[in-house]
Scaffold this motif. Structure first.
Motif, PDB file in Angstrom:
ATOM      1  N   ILE A  28       0.858  -1.192   0.000  1.00 37.55           N
ATOM      2  CA  ILE A  28       0.000   0.000   0.000  1.00 37.55           C
ATOM      3  C   ILE A  28       0.889   1.236   0.000  1.00 37.55           C
ATOM      4  O   ILE A  28       1.632   1.466   0.958  1.00 37.55           O
ATOM      5  CB  ILE A  28      -0.928   0.013   1.241  1.00 37.55           C
ATOM      6  N   THR A  29       0.831   2.013  -1.053  1.00 36.64           N
ATOM      7  CA  THR A  29       1.680   3.209  -1.171  1.00 36.64           C
ATOM      8  C   THR A  29       0.889   4.475  -0.857  1.00 36.64           C
ATOM      9  O   THR A  29      -0.350   4.479  -0.920  1.00 36.64           O
ATOM     10  CB  THR A  29       2.250   3.329  -2.592  1.00 36.64           C
ATOM     11  N   GLN A  30       1.610   5.544  -0.557  1.00 33.80           N
ATOM     12  CA  GLN A  30       0.942   6.818  -0.314  1.00 33.80           C
ATOM     13  C   GLN A  30       0.252   7.307  -1.578  1.00 33.80           C
ATOM     14  O   GLN A  30      -0.842   7.877  -1.518  1.00 33.80           O
ATOM     15  CB  GLN A  30       1.928   7.875   0.200  1.00 33.80           C
ATOM     16  N   ASP A  31       0.860   7.062  -2.730  1.00 31.71           N
ATOM     17  CA  ASP A  31       0.232   7.455  -3.991  1.00 31.71           C
ATOM     18  C   ASP A  31      -1.111   6.751  -4.174  1.00 31.71           C
ATOM     19  O   ASP A  31      -2.096   7.376  -4.580  1.00 31.71           O
ATOM     20  CB  ASP A  31       1.171   7.128  -5.159  1.00 31.71           C
ATOM     21  N   GLN A  32      -1.168   5.469  -3.857  1.00 28.21           N
ATOM     22  CA  GLN A  32      -2.433   4.728  -3.964  1.00 28.21           C
ATOM     23  C   GLN A  32      -3.470   5.294  -2.991  1.00 28.21           C
ATOM     24  O   GLN A  32      -4.632   5.468  -3.347  1.00 28.21           O
ATOM     25  CB  GLN A  32      -2.185   3.242  -3.689  1.00 28.21           C
ATOM     26  N   ILE A  33      -3.043   5.576  -1.764  1.00 29.20           N
ATOM     27  CA  ILE A  33      -3.950   6.164  -0.773  1.00 29.20           C
ATOM     28  C   ILE A  33      -4.476   7.507  -1.259  1.00 29.20           C
ATOM     29  O   ILE A  33      -5.675   7.789  -1.179  1.00 29.20           O
ATOM     30  CB  ILE A  33      -3.238   6.304   0.596  1.00 29.20           C
ATOM     31  N   ASN A  34      -3.595   8.346  -1.796  1.00 32.92           N
ATOM     32  CA  ASN A  34      -4.008   9.672  -2.282  1.00 32.92           C
ATOM     33  C   ASN A  34      -4.988   9.564  -3.450  1.00 32.92           C
ATOM     34  O   ASN A  34      -5.973  10.315  -3.516  1.00 32.92           O
ATOM     35  CB  ASN A  34      -2.797  10.492  -2.699  1.00 32.92           C
ATOM     36  N   LYS A  35      -4.735   8.640  -4.356  1.00 36.64           N
ATOM     37  CA  LYS A  35      -5.642   8.459  -5.501  1.00 36.64           C
ATOM     38  C   LYS A  35      -7.005   7.956  -5.036  1.00 36.64           C
ATOM     39  O   LYS A  35      -8.037   8.372  -5.570  1.00 36.64           O
ATOM     40  CB  LYS A  35      -5.036   7.515  -6.537  1.00 36.64           C
ATOM     41  N   PHE A  36      -7.012   7.068  -4.042  1.00 36.90           N
ATOM     42  CA  PHE A  36      -8.279   6.589  -3.495  1.00 36.90           C
ATOM     43  C   PHE A  36      -9.026   7.744  -2.823  1.00 36.90           C
ATOM     44  O   PHE A  36     -10.241   7.892  -2.981  1.00 36.90           O
ATOM     45  CB  PHE A  36      -8.045   5.445  -2.507  1.00 36.90           C
ATOM     46  N   ALA A  37      -8.302   8.583  -2.101  1.00 36.40           N
ATOM     47  CA  ALA A  37      -8.911   9.761  -1.464  1.00 36.40           C
ATOM     48  C   ALA A  37      -9.536  10.672  -2.512  1.00 36.40           C
ATOM     49  O   ALA A  37     -10.654  11.173  -2.326  1.00 36.40           O
ATOM     50  CB  ALA A  37      -7.871  10.522  -0.641  1.00 36.40           C
ATOM     51  N   ALA A  39     -10.611   9.772  -5.500  1.00 39.86           N
ATOM     52  CA  ALA A  39     -11.750   9.084  -6.119  1.00 39.86           C
ATOM     53  C   ALA A  39     -12.974   9.083  -5.213  1.00 39.86           C
ATOM     54  O   ALA A  39     -14.107   9.158  -5.702  1.00 39.86           O
ATOM     55  CB  ALA A  39     -11.366   7.648  -6.485  1.00 39.86           C
ATOM     56  N   THR A  40     -12.764   9.019  -3.911  1.00 41.88           N
ATOM     57  CA  THR A  40     -13.895   8.907  -2.975  1.00 41.88           C
ATOM     58  C   THR A  40     -14.215  10.204  -2.240  1.00 41.88           C
ATOM     59  O   THR A  40     -15.170  10.247  -1.462  1.00 41.88           O
ATOM     60  CB  THR A  40     -13.596   7.825  -1.915  1.00 41.88           C
ATOM     61  N   LEU A  41     -13.392  11.218  -2.470  1.00 38.72           N
ATOM     62  CA  LEU A  41     -13.544  12.529  -1.814  1.00 38.72           C
ATOM     63  C   LEU A  41     -13.369  12.432  -0.294  1.00 38.72           C
ATOM     64  O   LEU A  41     -13.877  13.261   0.449  1.00 38.72           O
ATOM     65  CB  LEU A  41     -14.889  13.175  -2.172  1.00 38.72           C
ATOM     66  N   ASP A  42     -12.618  11.441   0.152  1.00 36.85           N
ATOM     67  CA  ASP A  42     -12.317  11.251   1.570  1.00 36.85           C
ATOM     68  C   ASP A  42     -10.853  11.614   1.807  1.00 36.85           C
ATOM     69  O   ASP A  42      -9.970  10.779   1.698  1.00 36.85           O
ATOM     70  CB  ASP A  42     -12.586   9.799   1.979  1.00 36.85           C
ATOM     71  N   HIS A  43     -10.618  12.891   2.122  1.00 41.93           N
ATOM     72  CA  HIS A  43      -9.257  13.399   2.288  1.00 41.93           C
ATOM     73  C   HIS A  43      -8.883  13.598   3.760  1.00 41.93           C
ATOM     74  O   HIS A  43      -8.083  14.462   4.085  1.00 41.93           O
ATOM     75  CB  HIS A  43      -9.097  14.717   1.521  1.00 41.93           C
ATOM     76  N   ALA A  64      -4.174   3.440   5.294  1.00 35.56           N
ATOM     77  CA  ALA A  64      -5.078   3.239   4.159  1.00 35.56           C
ATOM     78  C   ALA A  64      -6.525   3.342   4.639  1.00 35.56           C
ATOM     79  O   ALA A  64      -6.840   2.982   5.767  1.00 35.56           O
ATOM     80  CB  ALA A  64      -4.847   1.872   3.529  1.00 35.56           C
ATOM     81  N   HIS A  65      -7.383   3.832   3.778  1.00 38.91           N
ATOM     82  CA  HIS A  65      -8.812   3.813   4.039  1.00 38.91           C
ATOM     83  C   HIS A  65      -9.250   2.349   4.165  1.00 38.91           C
ATOM     84  O   HIS A  65      -8.783   1.491   3.413  1.00 38.91           O
ATOM     85  CB  HIS A  65      -9.597   4.421   2.876  1.00 38.91           C
ATOM     86  N   GLY A  66     -10.167   2.076   5.076  1.00 39.15           N
ATOM     87  CA  GLY A  66     -10.699   0.719   5.179  1.00 39.15           C
ATOM     88  C   GLY A  66     -11.305   0.259   3.864  1.00 39.15           C
ATOM     89  O   GLY A  66     -11.115  -0.883   3.442  1.00 39.15           O
ATOM     90  N   TYR A  67     -12.019   1.177   3.203  1.00 37.27           N
ATOM     91  CA  TYR A  67     -12.648   0.800   1.934  1.00 37.27           C
ATOM     92  C   TYR A  67     -11.624   0.614   0.816  1.00 37.27           C
ATOM     93  O   TYR A  67     -11.886  -0.116  -0.146  1.00 37.27           O
ATOM     94  CB  TYR A  67     -13.724   1.805   1.537  1.00 37.27           C
ATOM     95  N   LEU A  68     -10.471   1.236   0.943  1.00 36.21           N
ATOM     96  CA  LEU A  68      -9.398   0.975  -0.019  1.00 36.21           C
ATOM     97  C   LEU A  68      -8.965  -0.479   0.099  1.00 36.21           C
ATOM     98  O   LEU A  68      -8.803  -1.178  -0.906  1.00 36.21           O
ATOM     99  CB  LEU A  68      -8.204   1.906   0.220  1.00 36.21           C
ATOM    100  N   THR A  69      -8.809  -0.964   1.332  1.00 32.82           N
ATOM    101  CA  THR A  69      -8.394  -2.363   1.492  1.00 32.82           C
ATOM    102  C   THR A  69      -9.447  -3.303   0.917  1.00 32.82           C
ATOM    103  O   THR A  69      -9.101  -4.275   0.242  1.00 32.82           O
ATOM    104  CB  THR A  69      -8.092  -2.696   2.965  1.00 32.82           C
TER     105      THR A  69
END
Length: 155
Positions: A28-37, A39-43, A64-69
């Motif tokens: 799980i990378t920070q880039d992946q977390i940021n892209k998920f944020a 996409a979901t507007l959860d920053h 990581a967001h729980g929903y990202l996992t």
């Protein structure tokens, strides 16, 4: 890692109650977390602000967001089982998910999968799986729960 090959409802039935396998590890990378944020507007800062998370957060880094996992399940499912000979796959349900431990940035995770139920609904296979995401080096899983897919196999 070799994947289990499934080409029909009957082949799923042969594995009822058994562990189907485990996926590869995914970092799980920070880039992946940021892209998920994005996409979901959860920053929320515990996900997207490494400096603040390090200073003020309970975990010493972003998580990581729980929903990202959970969103990694299709990728990890395909690493465990190679399902062929179907027209369509539908996500049908998510049940009884419990988040046991946070996934920190740069953690490696993988998913263990068991076949809990396999029901033939007039030619459509309802497949209920127990899924548990392991965090490398952690005693507690990131999550444990059930997902259900509907497979429309070719005749």
């Amino acid at each position: 890692m070799s994947r289990l090959l499934i080409q029909s409802h009957q082949e799923f039935e042969q594995h009822l109650g058994k562990k189907l396998g485990v996926s590869d590890y995914h970092t799980i990378t920070q880039d992946q977390i940021n892209k998920f944020a994005d996409a979901t507007l959860d920053h929320q800062w515990i996900h997207t602000d490494p400096e603040r998370a390090k200073k003020e957060g309970a975990f010493g880094s972003t998580i990581a967001h729980g929903y990202l996992t959970i969103s990694l399940l299709p990728l990890m499912w395909e690493q465990v089982v190679d399902v062929r000979n179907f027209k369509m796959l539908v996500n049908y349900g998510i049940d009884q998910f419990k988040f046991g431990a946070p996934v920190l940035v740069n953690n490696n995770v993988r998913t263990h999968v068991w076949l809990k139920e396999c029901t033939n609904l007039r030619g459509i296979s309802r497949i209920k799986l127990r899924v548990q995401m392991e965090i490398e080096g952690s005693k507690k899983p990131a999550f444990d729960g059930s997902i259900t897919f509907l497979y429309h196999f070719n005749s």
